[in-house]
Scaffold this motif. Structure first.
Motif, PDB file in Angstrom:
ATOM      1  N   UNK A 402       0.827  -1.206   0.000  1.00 37.46           N
ATOM      2  CA  UNK A 402       0.000   0.000   0.000  1.00 37.46           C
ATOM      3  C   UNK A 402       0.863   1.257   0.000  1.00 37.46           C
ATOM      4  N   UNK A 405       2.011   1.944  -3.460  1.00 39.55           N
ATOM      5  CA  UNK A 405       0.936   2.500  -4.301  1.00 39.55           C
ATOM      6  C   UNK A 405       0.748   3.987  -3.992  1.00 39.55           C
ATOM      7  N   UNK A 406       0.727   4.314  -2.696  1.00 39.79           N
ATOM      8  CA  UNK A 406       0.560   5.728  -2.307  1.00 39.79           C
ATOM      9  C   UNK A 406       1.712   6.555  -2.882  1.00 39.79           C
ATOM     10  N   UNK A 409       1.192   7.246  -6.451  1.00 39.07           N
ATOM     11  CA  UNK A 409       0.121   8.237  -6.683  1.00 39.07           C
ATOM     12  C   UNK A 409       0.619   9.646  -6.347  1.00 39.07           C
ATOM     13  N   UNK A 412       2.293  10.840  -9.246  1.00 39.40           N
ATOM     14  CA  UNK A 412       1.308  11.262 -10.262  1.00 39.40           C
ATOM     15  C   UNK A 412       0.785  12.670  -9.963  1.00 39.40           C
ATOM     16  N   UNK A 413       0.564  12.948  -8.676  1.00 40.39           N
ATOM     17  CA  UNK A 413       0.127  14.291  -8.282  1.00 40.39           C
ATOM     18  C   UNK A 413       1.172  15.327  -8.679  1.00 40.39           C
ATOM     19  N   UNK A 416       0.857  15.866 -12.332  1.00 42.12           N
ATOM     20  CA  UNK A 416      -0.364  16.568 -12.736  1.00 42.12           C
ATOM     21  C   UNK A 416      -0.313  18.054 -12.399  1.00 42.12           C
ATOM     22  N   UNK A 422       0.373  14.060 -19.471  1.00 38.80           N
ATOM     23  CA  UNK A 422      -0.599  13.043 -19.936  1.00 38.80           C
ATOM     24  C   UNK A 422      -2.009  13.599 -19.788  1.00 38.80           C
ATOM     25  N   UNK A 426      -9.054   9.749 -19.449  1.00 33.93           N
ATOM     26  CA  UNK A 426      -8.910   8.332 -19.106  1.00 33.93           C
ATOM     27  C   UNK A 426      -7.493   7.939 -18.734  1.00 33.93           C
ATOM     28  N   UNK A 427      -6.520   8.803 -19.061  1.00 34.04           N
ATOM     29  CA  UNK A 427      -5.127   8.467 -18.755  1.00 34.04           C
ATOM     30  C   UNK A 427      -4.877   8.465 -17.247  1.00 34.04           C
ATOM     31  N   UNK A 428      -5.514   9.412 -16.569  1.00 36.20           N
ATOM     32  CA  UNK A 428      -5.340   9.509 -15.119  1.00 36.20           C
ATOM     33  C   UNK A 428      -5.766   8.216 -14.438  1.00 36.20           C
ATOM     34  N   UNK A 432      -3.476   5.512 -12.303  1.00 37.00           N
ATOM     35  CA  UNK A 432      -3.776   5.107 -10.923  1.00 37.00           C
ATOM     36  C   UNK A 432      -3.863   3.577 -10.839  1.00 37.00           C
TER      37      UNK A 432
ATOM     38  N   UNK B  28      -3.680   3.812   4.809  1.00 40.69           N
ATOM     39  CA  UNK B  28      -3.116   3.924   3.460  1.00 40.69           C
ATOM     40  C   UNK B  28      -4.144   3.560   2.393  1.00 40.69           C
ATOM     41  N   UNK B  32      -5.449   5.916  -0.522  1.00 41.59           N
ATOM     42  CA  UNK B  32      -5.382   5.597  -1.950  1.00 41.59           C
ATOM     43  C   UNK B  32      -6.710   5.948  -2.629  1.00 41.59           C
ATOM     44  N   UNK B  39      -7.500  12.926  -7.522  1.00 41.81           N
ATOM     45  CA  UNK B  39      -6.706  13.076  -8.749  1.00 41.81           C
ATOM     46  C   UNK B  39      -7.634  13.267  -9.950  1.00 41.81           C
ATOM     47  N   UNK B  43      -7.701  16.520 -12.308  1.00 46.45           N
ATOM     48  CA  UNK B  43      -7.575  16.451 -13.770  1.00 46.45           C
ATOM     49  C   UNK B  43      -8.769  17.123 -14.451  1.00 46.45           C
ATOM     50  N   UNK B  46      -8.443  20.871 -13.944  1.00 54.16           N
ATOM     51  CA  UNK B  46      -7.391  21.430 -14.804  1.00 54.16           C
ATOM     52  C   UNK B  46      -7.905  21.594 -16.232  1.00 54.16           C
TER      53      UNK B  46
END
Lengths: 476, 367
Positions: A402, A405-406, A409, A412-413, A416, A422, A426-428, A432, B28, B32, B39, B43, B46
């Motif tokens: 976990x 994974x966090x 992400x 990714x933040x 972004x 990207x 749908x890419x986001x 994830x 966690x 997630x 997120x 997006x 944005x």
């Protein structure tokens, strides 16, 4: 050995593994906090920058792009065209044809109307000799281009030849098959001109993955997420490494590596340390460590800078075979560099470099796969002996998973909220989802490659670069 | 029911460490989900923001173009212009819209000149945008101050100079740079007077920008740069040296001669380069005499100077360095000899015993 002694040893092992994992997680958390601070600061500063004046000014410092090429005949003409389309005014391109066995040179001669010229090479660094010689274009449109044909000596040797040939103050060493954005040079040169309280000796940029991206005429037209899961996983891995890891080390002035795909160096320092080491497969990391060591020993204030803008796009391996070969080489390169410069480690004479950067790389990069492999073997032994406390095992495994994974992400933040490459719908969601499966898709192979790298380093000394098949970006 | 009881029993009997691990894992897992949803939201917002910006931009562009073309010859605001100003006044209360308007306005300013440019400036005053820019200068955040200065520079608001001047030595380099650019953009060479009071170093990056700004103007009458050549701030001296070179300041040669003895090596090297550009014959004789006391870099710079200012009398001096261990000095010496006495140079191609040097002599011959 009695039972109680075995139990004590087992306890120590448990705490050792626990302590290592805990320290690794804490270090990642600290690094992500530092990187977020640095990223915010960078974005704020970037909003003030006017690159136009630097582009057009005759006072802007000269830069030589050095691109070694070996059997790149397939795409070399297009790749060189891309390098020649940079917007910076005061630069030239030196293509070092490193003893290619294909028709790379002939293709370049034909495409760019090259002719052999008399050029006196200042051989500050010993390299393999010239083969056909040095070529320049008869066409004024390609006056920035110089092609050097030499005997094969490997990438480091070719880069050293470029260092000898260059008359510029700065050199940009890049892989010829990388796609450099038109504004890459002015962005990368900025730290060298901007920092006044120390000397910037090198600057590295982010490497982005160009597989499936639309590229036309040597220019990046559209960014796409590739379909191949291995490549997708590497995108996530690169985002973590560049936007979280390196960004933080940049703030701490502790960067030990600048990707060989794209980096700019102060030529004087690069030559003073003897150029690239031809006896390592990790020449990109080695030269940075040696340059830092040189500056530390000289007692001069210095900095290795890092630019997080997506300026250089490269092709990532899309098969596990090539991927493993690449990572195997990276592992051997890291071992070679850390061993060669072991004097630095835990040495207060080298300050932050010796007490933090080097130990971190040693413990959490060099030794991580070893710890993990030993842990796995130990875990299997416990299974065989039926000594596993499954509630412990499952809960810790889940925690580690976990956390990873966090962490992905969070990367990714970072992407972004800063560079947002990207953009497609749908890419986001895909990214994830990828964060959740990437630990199973990529990590086992990274571990395997690292262990193979260790094995090859100690028991298979003949192994050098390994197989790195590229399909080329131009035809994507 | 039995299942829940089993979980409860397990949890009650489990060690504290594992309890803690389960709690963190649960945390966690929730993180997630929250992060993933957020997120998605980021997006979306944005994308929405980008669309809105594009929409407002085209809307304001049309409005501002209408404003520009609805003026009359008297120079006073027409009714339709007043109407547009009032509309914009409402919009600029929202920071994001204000940002778009300023950006559109600035782009237009770059495309027009003369009366239209004045009209844009009037618009900037009348809508109250200037007030927001001044307010920014009072901020505690360095980036807001910097933005304020940048905006006032771009719209040519010279009455802000007294408020901006104190930022010359601001601890943040971005604010300093914006201040320096403001001064030079609005007051040209006179604006360079900030150099008199500059304590902080002037980075090469900002130096290039200042030089490019100065070269954009029609009036190229430069002020006296001697005080800056004598500055205690080394970066100011280096900048003044660049000015001396670009603007061919022959009258400062004497001050440049003094700089040849400056304690900073970089300044000494730059000075030699500038003197080479300004045909500093006096410097040549002086440096020739002290040649052996110079650093290697200065020696190389001197040979570059000599390449430009060489006379046949320099031949014995040049000959002494034809086989210098430094590549650049040797190369320059050979090139110079080839230039002033080709026959003698050809003689070397036959007499040299050293293979490496001979190769170089031959190569220079081909150049």
């Amino acid at each position: 050995m009695d039972t109680s002694s075995v139990k004590i040893i087992l306890q120590i092992l448990h705490y050792l593994f626990f302590g290592y994992a805990f320290a690794a997680i804490i270090s990642y958390i600290i690094l992500s906090f530092i990187s977020s601070k640095e990223t915010i600061e960078y974005i704020k500063k970037r909003s003030f920058v006017n690159y136009k004046d630097i582009l057009s000014s005759k006072m802007s410092p000269s830069i030589t792009i050095i691109a070694p090429a070996y059997n790149e005949s397939l795409n070399i003409v297009e790749n060189v065209r891309s390098l020649l389309s940079n917007h910076y005014v005061n630069y030239n391109v030196v293509i070092v044809n490193d003893g290619s066995k294909d028709d790379s040179l002939e293709r370049l001669i034909k495409a760019y109307d090259l002719e052999k010229v008399h050029y006196i090479v200042n051989e500050k660094i010993t390299t393999k000799p010239l083969r056909e010689g040095i070529f320049k274009s008869k066409n004024p449109a390609f006056e920035k281009l110089m092609v050097v044909d030499k005997e094969n000596g490997g990438k480091a040797d070719a880069l050293n030849m470029g260092l000898n040939i260059s008359t510029s103050k700065y050199v940009a060493c890049i892989d010829v098959d990388c796609l450099l954005l038109e504004d890459a040079l002015q962005k990368m040169i900025k730290p060298f001109l901007e920092v006044t309280d120390s000397k910037v000796i090198a600057a590295g940029g982010v490497i982005r993955i160009a597989n499936s991206c639309e590229i036309r005429g040597g220019k990046l037209i559209d960014v796409n997420l590739p379909k191949n899961l291995l490549v997708q996983s590497q995108i996530l891995e690169y985002l973590r490494a560049f936007l979280l890891g390196r960004m933080a080390w940049s703030r701490l002035n502790g960067l030990l590596v600048i990707s060989g795909a794209f980096g700019i160096f102060d030529k004087e320092i690069a030559i003073a340390v003897g150029g690239y080491d031809t006896n390592t497969v990790g020449e990109d990391m080695e030269i940075i460590v040696r340059m830092r060591r040189y500056m530390e020993e000289k007692g001069e204030k210095y900095k290795v800078s890092y630019i997080p803008d997506p300026l250089c796009w490269t092709e990532a391996p899309d098969t596990y075979k090539v991927f493993i070969s690449q990572r195997n080489r990276w592992t051997r390169g890291t071992i070679e560099t850390l061993r060669k410069h072991r004097k630095i480690g835990f040495n207060p004479k080298y300050g932050w470099f010796g007490l933090v950067s080097y130990p971190y790389w040693l413990i959490f990069e060099r030794l991580a796969p070893i710890f993990e492999a030993i842990g796995l073997v130990y875990f299997m032994i416990l299974i065989v002996l039926q000594e596993v406390r499954w509630d412990f095992a499952i809960s810790f495994f889940l925690l580690a998973y976990l956390f990873s994974v966090v962490f992905s992400i969070v990367a990714l933040y970072s992407e972004e909220l800063t560079f947002h490459q990207y953009k497609k719908k749908g890419t986001g969601f895909k990214l994830v989802l990828l964060s959740a499966i990437e630990p199973f898709l990529l990590h086992p192979f990274v571990l395997y490659a690292a262990i193979r790298g260790n094995y090859d380093y100690y028991f298979n000394k003949k192994k050098k670069w390994g197989n790195m098949v590229r399909k080329g970006l131009v035809n994507n | 029911m039995v299942d829940y009881q089993y979980i409860y029993d397990y949890y009650s009997n489990t060690p504290h460490l594992i309890k803690w691990v389960w709690w963190v894992s649960a945390l966690l897992a929730i993180s997630i989900i929250v992060l993933a949803v957020y997120l998605k939201f980021i997006r979306l917002s944005l994308r929405k923001k980008s669309n809105e910006t594009a929409k407002f931009k085209s809307e304001y562009e049309a409005l501002l173009v209408e404003y520009l073309y609805s003026g009359d010859e008297s120079g006073k605001l027409t009714d339709s212009q007043k109407l547009i100003i009032n509309r914009i006044k409402d919009s600029i209360k929202t920071p994001s819209k204000r940002k778009i308007i300023v950006s559109v306005l600035y782009n237009l300013m770059n495309e027009v000149s003369g009366e239209m440019s004045d009209s844009i400036k009037t618009f900037y005053y009348e809508t109250g945008l200037i007030y927001y820019a001044f307010e920014r200068l009072k901020s505690k955040k360095w980036n807001i101050i910097g933005k304020g200065i940048s905006e006032l520079r771009r719209f040519g608001i010279d009455e802000a100079s007294h408020v901006i001047a104190p930022f010359i030595n601001h601890p943040k380099s971005e604010v300093r740079s914006e201040t320096h650019l403001y001064m030079v953009n609005l007051f040209l060479f006179e604006g360079l007077s900030f150099l008199d009071n500059l304590k902080a170093p002037l980075s090469e990056w900002i130096q290039i920008q200042l030089l490019e700004t100065l070269q954009r103007f029609d009036n190229q009458e430069i002020c006296d740069i001697r005080p800056w050549l004598k500055s205690e701030n080394n970066s100011v001296v280096l900048f003044a040296l660049k000015l001396a070179q670009i603007y061919n300041q022959f009258e400062v040669k004497e001050t440049l001669m003094d700089l040849l003895a400056h304690e900073n090596k970089e300044i000494r090297i730059e000075t030699i380069d500038v003197l080479a550009h300004l045909y500093g014959i006096e410097a040549k004789e002086m440096l020739k005499t002290n040649f052996n006391d110079l650093s290697l870099e200065e020696q190389i710079s001197f040979f570059k100077l000599l390449e430009k200012l060489v006379v046949p009398d320099d031949e014995p001096f040049v000959e002494a360095y034809l086989f210098h261990k430094n590549f650049e000095i040797q190369l320059l010496a050979l090139k110079i000899l080839k230039e002033i006495n080709f026959d003698k140079y050809i003689g070397f191609t036959k007499s040299s015993n050293n293979n490496k040097s001979l190769a170089m002599v031959k190569a220079v011959k081909m150049l």
